[in-house]
Design a protein around this motif. Structure first.
Motif, PDB file in Angstrom:
ATOM      1  N   GLN A 169     -22.637  -0.046  25.369  1.00  0.00           N
ATOM      2  CA  GLN A 169     -23.632   0.621  26.191  1.00  0.00           C
ATOM      3  C   GLN A 169     -24.347  -0.166  27.248  1.00  0.00           C
ATOM      4  O   GLN A 169     -24.507   0.121  28.274  1.00  0.00           O
ATOM      5  N   ARG A 170     -24.664  -1.379  26.734  1.00  0.00           N
ATOM      6  CA  ARG A 170     -25.391  -2.336  27.613  1.00  0.00           C
ATOM      7  C   ARG A 170     -24.597  -2.838  28.692  1.00  0.00           C
ATOM      8  O   ARG A 170     -25.078  -2.828  29.781  1.00  0.00           O
ATOM      9  N   ALA A 171     -23.345  -3.227  28.237  1.00  0.00           N
ATOM     10  CA  ALA A 171     -22.379  -3.465  29.267  1.00  0.00           C
ATOM     11  C   ALA A 171     -21.967  -2.274  30.542  1.00  0.00           C
ATOM     12  O   ALA A 171     -22.101  -2.677  31.808  1.00  0.00           O
ATOM     13  N   ALA A 172     -21.984  -1.198  29.962  1.00  0.00           N
ATOM     14  CA  ALA A 172     -21.610  -0.021  30.764  1.00  0.00           C
ATOM     15  C   ALA A 172     -22.904   0.276  31.738  1.00  0.00           C
ATOM     16  O   ALA A 172     -22.870   0.550  32.875  1.00  0.00           O
ATOM     17  N   ARG A 209     -12.286  -3.721  35.110  1.00  0.00           N
ATOM     18  CA  ARG A 209     -11.056  -3.042  34.901  1.00  0.00           C
ATOM     19  C   ARG A 209      -9.969  -4.081  35.399  1.00  0.00           C
ATOM     20  O   ARG A 209      -8.712  -3.740  34.864  1.00  0.00           O
ATOM     21  N   GLN A 210     -10.010  -4.883  36.450  1.00  0.00           N
ATOM     22  CA  GLN A 210      -8.915  -5.760  36.738  1.00  0.00           C
ATOM     23  C   GLN A 210      -9.057  -6.970  36.032  1.00  0.00           C
ATOM     24  O   GLN A 210      -7.872  -7.558  36.128  1.00  0.00           O
ATOM     25  N   ARG A 240     -25.790  -0.309  38.130  1.00  0.00           N
ATOM     26  CA  ARG A 240     -26.756  -1.245  38.974  1.00  0.00           C
ATOM     27  C   ARG A 240     -25.655  -1.812  40.076  1.00  0.00           C
ATOM     28  O   ARG A 240     -25.761  -2.039  41.461  1.00  0.00           O
ATOM     29  N   ASP A 241     -24.571  -2.187  39.612  1.00  0.00           N
ATOM     30  CA  ASP A 241     -23.516  -3.025  40.287  1.00  0.00           C
ATOM     31  C   ASP A 241     -22.273  -2.401  40.062  1.00  0.00           C
ATOM     32  O   ASP A 241     -21.495  -2.789  39.117  1.00  0.00           O
ATOM     33  N   PRO A 242     -21.768  -1.384  40.723  1.00  0.00           N
ATOM     34  CA  PRO A 242     -20.466  -0.534  40.556  1.00  0.00           C
ATOM     35  C   PRO A 242     -19.439  -1.773  40.611  1.00  0.00           C
ATOM     36  O   PRO A 242     -18.184  -1.603  40.085  1.00  0.00           O
ATOM     37  N   SER A 266     -30.693   5.167  38.818  1.00  0.00           N
ATOM     38  CA  SER A 266     -29.662   4.930  39.641  1.00  0.00           C
ATOM     39  C   SER A 266     -30.063   5.661  41.171  1.00  0.00           C
ATOM     40  O   SER A 266     -29.275   5.101  41.986  1.00  0.00           O
ATOM     41  N   GLY A 267     -30.732   6.354  41.119  1.00  0.00           N
ATOM     42  CA  GLY A 267     -31.221   7.003  42.404  1.00  0.00           C
ATOM     43  C   GLY A 267     -30.409   8.030  42.903  1.00  0.00           C
ATOM     44  O   GLY A 267     -30.458   8.573  43.938  1.00  0.00           O
TER      45      GLY A 267
END
Length: 100
Positions: free
Chosen positions: A57-60, A74-75, A65-67, A31-32
């Motif tokens: 875990q893979r989905a999370a 969530r929506q 990478r893409d918040p 993530s840096g």
């Protein structure tokens, strides 16, 4: 899984030592972020191993990478996304309690 069971599982993971590299740990390290140390990312992976399926875990991991994708999930009104979000939220709270 109850919150008590989640916390107990996370504690067991922490006492067992650093987690092996997994999708959450790898995404965390990549993530840096300055706070993304091997120790912290390993702790978070340990909690993930105890609270999330490998598919979750893979989905999370994609959220690192893409918040914006987290916001989309969530929506979402899809039952599958809603169920995943509840699991992810519990994972996040548990990881914060034990690794933060």
């Amino acid at each position: 899984m109850t919150r008590t069971a989640l916390l107990a599982a996370a504690l067991a993971a922490l006492l067992a030592g650093p987690a092996a590299a997994g999708p959450i740990s790898s995404a965390c390290l990549a993530s840096g972020r300055a706070q993304a140390t091997p120790q912290l990312c390993g702790c978070i992976q340990g909690v993930a191993d105890q609270t999330l399926s490998r598919a979750d875990q893979r989905a999370a991991a994609k959220f690192f990478r893409d918040p914006h994708q987290a916001q989309e999930v969530r929506q979402s009104s899809r039952p599958r996304d809603e169920a995943f979000w509840l699991r992810y939220r519990d994972f996040g709270a548990t990881a914060e309690a034990y690794c933060g």
